[in-house]
Scaffold this active site. Sequence first.
Site, PDB file in Angstrom:
ATOM      1  N   ILE A  29      11.982   6.465   8.630  1.00 11.88           N
ATOM      2  CA  ILE A  29      12.054   6.402  10.099  1.00 11.88           C
ATOM      3  C   ILE A  29      13.394   5.795  10.525  1.00 11.88           C
ATOM      4  O   ILE A  29      14.057   6.306  11.443  1.00 11.88           O
ATOM      5  CB  ILE A  29      10.873   5.575  10.675  1.00 11.88           C
ATOM      6  N   THR A 140       0.796   0.460  12.403  1.00 12.05           N
ATOM      7  CA  THR A 140       0.318   1.718  11.839  1.00 12.05           C
ATOM      8  C   THR A 140      -0.970   2.168  12.516  1.00 12.05           C
ATOM      9  O   THR A 140      -1.744   1.331  12.992  1.00 12.05           O
ATOM     10  CB  THR A 140       0.037   1.572  10.322  1.00 12.05           C
ATOM     11  N   GLU A 142      -3.246   3.103  10.891  1.00 12.13           N
ATOM     12  CA  GLU A 142      -4.291   2.721   9.935  1.00 12.13           C
ATOM     13  C   GLU A 142      -5.041   1.463  10.387  1.00 12.13           C
ATOM     14  O   GLU A 142      -6.108   1.151   9.858  1.00 12.13           O
ATOM     15  CB  GLU A 142      -3.666   2.529   8.552  1.00 12.13           C
ATOM     16  N   TYR A 186      -3.410  -3.201   3.408  1.00 16.70           N
ATOM     17  CA  TYR A 186      -2.296  -2.839   4.297  1.00 16.70           C
ATOM     18  C   TYR A 186      -2.729  -2.908   5.759  1.00 16.70           C
ATOM     19  O   TYR A 186      -2.101  -3.581   6.586  1.00 16.70           O
ATOM     20  CB  TYR A 186      -1.835  -1.436   3.913  1.00 16.70           C
ATOM     21  N   TRP A 216       3.942  10.412  10.774  1.00 17.67           N
ATOM     22  CA  TRP A 216       5.238  11.019  11.123  1.00 17.67           C
ATOM     23  C   TRP A 216       5.791  11.660   9.846  1.00 17.67           C
ATOM     24  O   TRP A 216       5.817  11.008   8.793  1.00 17.67           O
ATOM     25  CB  TRP A 216       6.227   9.945  11.590  1.00 17.67           C
TER      26      TRP A 216
HETATM   27  P1  NAD Z   1      10.038   3.557   4.415  1.00 13.75           P
HETATM   28  O1  NAD Z   1       9.417   2.957   3.200  1.00 13.75           O
HETATM   29  O2  NAD Z   1      10.770   4.813   4.281  1.00 13.75           O
HETATM   30  O3  NAD Z   1      11.009   2.486   5.105  1.00 13.75           O
HETATM   31  C1  NAD Z   1      10.820   1.103   5.030  1.00 13.75           C
HETATM   32  C2  NAD Z   1      12.173   0.472   4.726  1.00 13.75           C
HETATM   33  O4  NAD Z   1      12.039  -0.956   4.749  1.00 13.75           O
HETATM   34  C3  NAD Z   1      12.705   0.832   3.328  1.00 13.75           C
HETATM   35  O5  NAD Z   1      14.005   1.381   3.401  1.00 13.75           O
HETATM   36  C4  NAD Z   1      12.694  -0.483   2.573  1.00 13.75           C
HETATM   37  O6  NAD Z   1      13.764  -0.609   1.627  1.00 13.75           O
HETATM   38  C5  NAD Z   1      12.838  -1.493   3.713  1.00 13.75           C
HETATM   39  N1  NAD Z   1      12.309  -2.807   3.325  1.00 13.75           N
HETATM   40  C6  NAD Z   1      11.060  -3.079   2.867  1.00 13.75           C
HETATM   41  N2  NAD Z   1      10.955  -4.386   2.590  1.00 13.75           N
HETATM   42  C7  NAD Z   1      12.158  -4.951   2.877  1.00 13.75           C
HETATM   43  C8  NAD Z   1      12.661  -6.258   2.786  1.00 13.75           C
HETATM   44  N3  NAD Z   1      11.907  -7.262   2.320  1.00 13.75           N
HETATM   45  N4  NAD Z   1      13.931  -6.502   3.179  1.00 13.75           N
HETATM   46  C9  NAD Z   1      14.712  -5.483   3.636  1.00 13.75           C
HETATM   47  N5  NAD Z   1      14.287  -4.213   3.747  1.00 13.75           N
HETATM   48  C10 NAD Z   1      13.019  -3.946   3.363  1.00 13.75           C
HETATM   49  O7  NAD Z   1       8.859   3.710   5.484  1.00 13.75           O
HETATM   50  P2  NAD Z   1       8.848   4.457   6.901  1.00 13.75           P
HETATM   51  O8  NAD Z   1       7.970   5.639   6.800  1.00 13.75           O
HETATM   52  O9  NAD Z   1      10.211   4.587   7.429  1.00 13.75           O
HETATM   53  O10 NAD Z   1       8.025   3.395   7.771  1.00 13.75           O
HETATM   54  C11 NAD Z   1       8.638   2.415   8.595  1.00 13.75           C
HETATM   55  C12 NAD Z   1       7.561   1.573   9.279  1.00 13.75           C
HETATM   56  O11 NAD Z   1       6.645   2.407   9.986  1.00 13.75           O
HETATM   57  C13 NAD Z   1       6.712   0.735   8.326  1.00 13.75           C
HETATM   58  O12 NAD Z   1       6.462  -0.511   8.913  1.00 13.75           O
HETATM   59  C14 NAD Z   1       5.416   1.500   8.207  1.00 13.75           C
HETATM   60  O13 NAD Z   1       4.320   0.655   7.917  1.00 13.75           O
HETATM   61  C15 NAD Z   1       5.306   2.139   9.577  1.00 13.75           C
HETATM   62  N6  NAD Z   1       4.510   3.388   9.525  1.00 13.75           N
HETATM   63  C16 NAD Z   1       5.082   4.590   9.202  1.00 13.75           C
HETATM   64  C17 NAD Z   1       4.294   5.732   9.181  1.00 13.75           C
HETATM   65  C18 NAD Z   1       4.861   7.096   8.930  1.00 13.75           C
HETATM   66  O14 NAD Z   1       4.195   8.060   9.296  1.00 13.75           O
HETATM   67  N7  NAD Z   1       6.036   7.262   8.345  1.00 13.75           N
HETATM   68  C19 NAD Z   1       2.920   5.658   9.453  1.00 13.75           C
HETATM   69  C20 NAD Z   1       2.373   4.412   9.737  1.00 13.75           C
HETATM   70  C21 NAD Z   1       3.177   3.285   9.794  1.00 13.75           C
HETATM   71  N1  UDP Z   2      -3.473  13.113  -0.581  1.00 16.84           N
HETATM   72  C1  UDP Z   2      -3.858  14.191  -1.399  1.00 16.84           C
HETATM   73  N2  UDP Z   2      -3.010  14.578  -2.409  1.00 16.84           N
HETATM   74  C2  UDP Z   2      -1.819  13.984  -2.650  1.00 16.84           C
HETATM   75  C3  UDP Z   2      -1.425  12.885  -1.813  1.00 16.84           C
HETATM   76  C4  UDP Z   2      -2.282  12.483  -0.789  1.00 16.84           C
HETATM   77  O1  UDP Z   2      -4.930  14.779  -1.228  1.00 16.84           O
HETATM   78  O2  UDP Z   2      -1.113  14.429  -3.577  1.00 16.84           O
HETATM   79  C5  UDP Z   2      -4.353  12.723   0.567  1.00 16.84           C
HETATM   80  C6  UDP Z   2      -4.719  11.245   0.666  1.00 16.84           C
HETATM   81  O3  UDP Z   2      -5.863  10.961  -0.120  1.00 16.84           O
HETATM   82  C7  UDP Z   2      -4.993  11.115   2.152  1.00 16.84           C
HETATM   83  C8  UDP Z   2      -4.003  12.081   2.799  1.00 16.84           C
HETATM   84  O4  UDP Z   2      -3.610  12.973   1.745  1.00 16.84           O
HETATM   85  O5  UDP Z   2      -6.305  11.553   2.446  1.00 16.84           O
HETATM   86  C9  UDP Z   2      -2.751  11.453   3.413  1.00 16.84           C
HETATM   87  O6  UDP Z   2      -2.141  10.612   2.487  1.00 16.84           O
HETATM   88  P1  UDP Z   2      -0.771   9.831   2.718  1.00 16.84           P
HETATM   89  O7  UDP Z   2      -0.375   9.244   1.410  1.00 16.84           O
HETATM   90  O8  UDP Z   2       0.245  10.691   3.360  1.00 16.84           O
HETATM   91  O9  UDP Z   2      -1.086   8.603   3.690  1.00 16.84           O
HETATM   92  P2  UDP Z   2      -2.240   8.200   4.736  1.00 16.84           P
HETATM   93  O10 UDP Z   2      -2.289   9.248   5.798  1.00 16.84           O
HETATM   94  O11 UDP Z   2      -3.537   8.107   3.974  1.00 16.84           O
HETATM   95  O12 UDP Z   2      -1.785   6.888   5.233  1.00 16.84           O
END
Ligand code: NAD
Ligand code: UDP
Length: 390
Positions: A29, A140, A142, A186, A216
């Site tokens: 992100i 999240t 979640e 989490y 996302w």
């Molecule tokens: P990502 O893992 O790609 O990015 C997280 C970044 O944080 C990584 O680059 C990692 O190196 C950095 N990081 C982690 N711990 C650190 C630390 N101690 N010091 C410095 N940097 C650190 O994940 P993302 O998908 O970009 O998600 C970003 C945020 O959005 C997270 O908080 C995640 O929980 C939340 N989120 C994302 C999604 C999604 O759909 N992608 C869904 C739910 C929640």
């Molecule tokens: N999942 C799956 N096969 C895979 C990876 C994930 O069936 O190879 C399922 C997982 O059990 C969940 C959904 O796909 O039901 C989405 O998983 P993801 O890891 O993207 O994160 P979540 O939405 O659960 O946070």
Amino acid sequence: MAASSARVDLDGNTINPFTICMIGAGGFIGSHLCEKLLTETPHTVLAVDVYNDKIKHLLEGPDSLPWAGRIQFHRLNIKNDSRLEGLIKCSDLTVNLAAICTPADYNTRPLDTIYSNFIDALPVVKYCSENNKRLIHFSTCEVYGKTIGSYLPQDSPLRQDPAYYILKEDTSPCIFGPIEKQRWSYACAKQLIERLIYAEGAENGLEFTIVRPFNWIGPRMDFIPGIDGPSEGVPRVLACFSNNLLRREPLKLVDGGESQRTFVYIKDAIEAVLLMIENPARANGHIFNVGNPNNEVTVRQLAEMMTKVYSKVSGEDSIETPTVDVSSKEFYGEGYDDSDKRIPDMTIINKQLGWDPKTSLWDLLESTLTYQHRTYAEAVKQSVAKAVAS
Ligand code: NAD
Ligand code: UDP
């Protein structure tokens, strides 16, 4: 697009350029948010992360780039680095994205998960509160856990009633499984940091916005095992399925792939974050669902659609058995559990920021899998050939 200096907010007020401390800027992100801020706004980014591979294209390059001088990378671990407070102090706003957020870690590394999502976020909240700085914190979807409907009998007609499954920021409960289902480490850590931020707002006047992303997805999400991440690593579903497609292996459906998700295109979602950044009066004090309720599928349907789209973008026929069922215990290990269904209610973000997602699931998969194919197909081919030869 060139950076514009005369930007106005949703109420017609001029937006002055500001400095944003973005923690976790090197992740999925963060990389898209940096790109958006640098190419379409006059704002400056202090990018904090332990990695920068995904933003290298923004950090390197000639001084003639339109964003030259507007991004600085600070390689630091927020767990234990005294420079953090200084960076927050000299910014107008902090966006905290740093987290362990891959389900394969929640039940296998529950301590790291809880520390990362709760303990490590504490100093960020404290420094923002003490220095009167605005905070946009990434939580999240979640935190909602399972739907109320999932506890109703299978044949209950109420399961079809949206009141039992739509997830709404200000009314839905947070429903997690038992402690031994460590999957929820989490969600629980994220929920507690949300409550702490909310309390800082109520008791100490912290200006905050909490974002709850609903799946996302897009380019640069996670890694392809054995190519730009560990061979044994288990990323999120988009990267798992991309890896299977690139290697011409069946896609693994955990527990039959019955869980449902709504997927939103990263570029749509980033528009919502930019609106929050530039409209503090409308975003402060709010928790926002950010997702696309129109893009709901079961994981099995996602696998089928990705198989079709990948065939189209790669020009390769799909394999004879495109999917295979695996148990969650086999795939994730002991203590895994799942969210059954995640549909965001969009009333609050729509009312406050006028945001709506635009991109259909097919279209977002087409652009994402085109990227995956272009970026990884050759490297995967070479790594498979090397493995066969040795
Ligand atoms: P990502 O893992 O790609 O990015 C997280 C970044 O944080 C990584 O680059 C990692 O190196 C950095 N990081 C982690 N711990 C650190 C630390 N101690 N010091 C410095 N940097 C650190 O994940 P993302 O998908 O970009 O998600 C970003 C945020 O959005 C997270 O908080 C995640 O929980 C939340 N989120 C994302 C999604 C999604 O759909 N992608 C869904 C739910 C929640
Ligand atoms: N999942 C799956 N096969 C895979 C990876 C994930 O069936 O190879 C399922 C997982 O059990 C969940 C959904 O796909 O039901 C989405 O998983 P993801 O890891 O993207 O994160 P979540 O939405 O659960 O946070």
